[in-house]
Design an enzyme around this catalytic site. Sequence first.
Site, PDB file in Angstrom:
ATOM      1  N   GLU A  85       0.887  -1.054  -0.087  1.00 40.36           N
ATOM      2  CA  GLU A  85       0.068  -0.187   0.090  1.00 40.36           C
ATOM      3  C   GLU A  85       0.736   1.212   0.041  1.00 40.36           C
ATOM      4  OE1 GLU A  85      -2.923  -0.199  -0.396  1.00 40.36           O
ATOM      5  OE2 GLU A  85      -3.462  -2.332   0.154  1.00 40.36           O
ATOM      6  N   ARG A  96     -18.149  -0.108   4.010  1.00 42.79           N
ATOM      7  CA  ARG A  96     -18.974  -0.877   3.123  1.00 42.79           C
ATOM      8  C   ARG A  96     -19.737  -1.935   3.798  1.00 42.79           C
ATOM      9  NH1 ARG A  96     -17.282  -4.688   0.211  1.00 42.79           N
ATOM     10  NH2 ARG A  96     -15.333  -4.251   0.623  1.00 42.79           N
ATOM     11  N   CYS A 106      -8.576  -1.268   7.928  1.00 41.78           N
ATOM     12  CA  CYS A 106      -7.263  -1.143   7.669  1.00 41.78           C
ATOM     13  C   CYS A 106      -6.971  -0.089   7.298  1.00 41.78           C
ATOM     14  CB  CYS A 106      -7.142  -2.317   6.373  1.00 41.78           C
ATOM     15  SG  CYS A 106      -7.184  -3.931   6.905  1.00 41.78           S
ATOM     16  N   HIS A 113      -1.555  -5.466   2.285  1.00 44.73           N
ATOM     17  CA  HIS A 113      -2.557  -6.330   2.384  1.00 44.73           C
ATOM     18  C   HIS A 113      -2.089  -8.046   1.752  1.00 44.73           C
ATOM     19  CE1 HIS A 113      -5.843  -3.138   2.647  1.00 44.73           C
ATOM     20  NE2 HIS A 113      -6.409  -4.400   3.521  1.00 44.73           N
TER      21      HIS A 113
HETATM   22  N1  PCA Z   1      -8.760  -6.443   6.364  1.00 46.16           N
HETATM   23  C1  PCA Z   1      -9.845  -5.238   6.295  1.00 46.16           C
HETATM   24  C2  PCA Z   1      -9.930  -5.098   7.923  1.00 46.16           C
HETATM   25  C3  PCA Z   1      -9.217  -6.155   8.736  1.00 46.16           C
HETATM   26  C4  PCA Z   1      -8.594  -6.975   7.708  1.00 46.16           C
HETATM   27  O1  PCA Z   1      -7.743  -7.831   7.825  1.00 46.16           O
HETATM   28  C5  PCA Z   1      -9.627  -4.187   5.616  1.00 46.16           C
HETATM   29  O2  PCA Z   1      -8.835  -4.191   4.587  1.00 46.16           O
HETATM   30  O3  PCA Z   1      -9.983  -3.069   5.979  1.00 46.16           O
END
Ligand code: PCA
Length: 218
Positions: A84, A94, A147, A170
């Site tokens: 990211e 959402r 996140c 991610h």
């Molecule tokens: N993914 C979510 C929140 C917790 C996670 O593991 C996100 O992408 O916001």
Amino acid sequence: MSKRTPVALVTGFDPFGGEPVNPSQQIAVALHGQTIAAHRVVGAVLPTEFGASLSALQPLLRRHRPALVLALGQAGGREGISLERVAINLIDARIPDNTGSQPVDVRIVDKAANAYFSTLPIKAILQRLHAANIPAALSQSAGTFVCNQVFFGLQHALRRRRGVRGGFVHVPYLPEQAARHTGAPGMPLETMITAIRLCLEVALTTTSDAHYAAGALD
Ligand code: PCA
């Protein structure tokens, strides 16, 4: 490793959105206690809850004074490891978080910058992951859910800590999760763990990178 060994903090999240597991949690747990590039990894799991996630992160930053913070989360449907680049000062959920809360169009930190860049050397990390044949890409948005909130709160907390890198990665679904979502890609846990070890290694050993100097976006 002595108590004074510098710490690399790695956080994951607990399962959310009806999933029984969250690979980011499993990676943080697996890496806890390991030594990478002369840093002791402290792995911690944050709740997938607006507010509580950030209040769980703050004491970890105070207690460990980490030299580097890598926050992880699951992004089901994405193909590979997503590095990211930007955290934005916005929540627009959402789906509800794990307490049922679903804030829409609210700022994360009042009067703070609109966005922060990752201070991880994301391009160097990308090259390293590709050299190891691990599917990975840069991502220009960590979304507007929990996140991104943790990513933004982290970058805000680190904004004056010179030399302390922070960022967010991610990870996709595990194969057993992908099997329940038609067409969604999965990645074995072992590959994810290797990938995150490489992210940490590169981030802890790369001294120059264009993104390192980048700060707030106003
Ligand atoms: N993914 C979510 C929140 C917790 C996670 O593991 C996100 O992408 O916001």
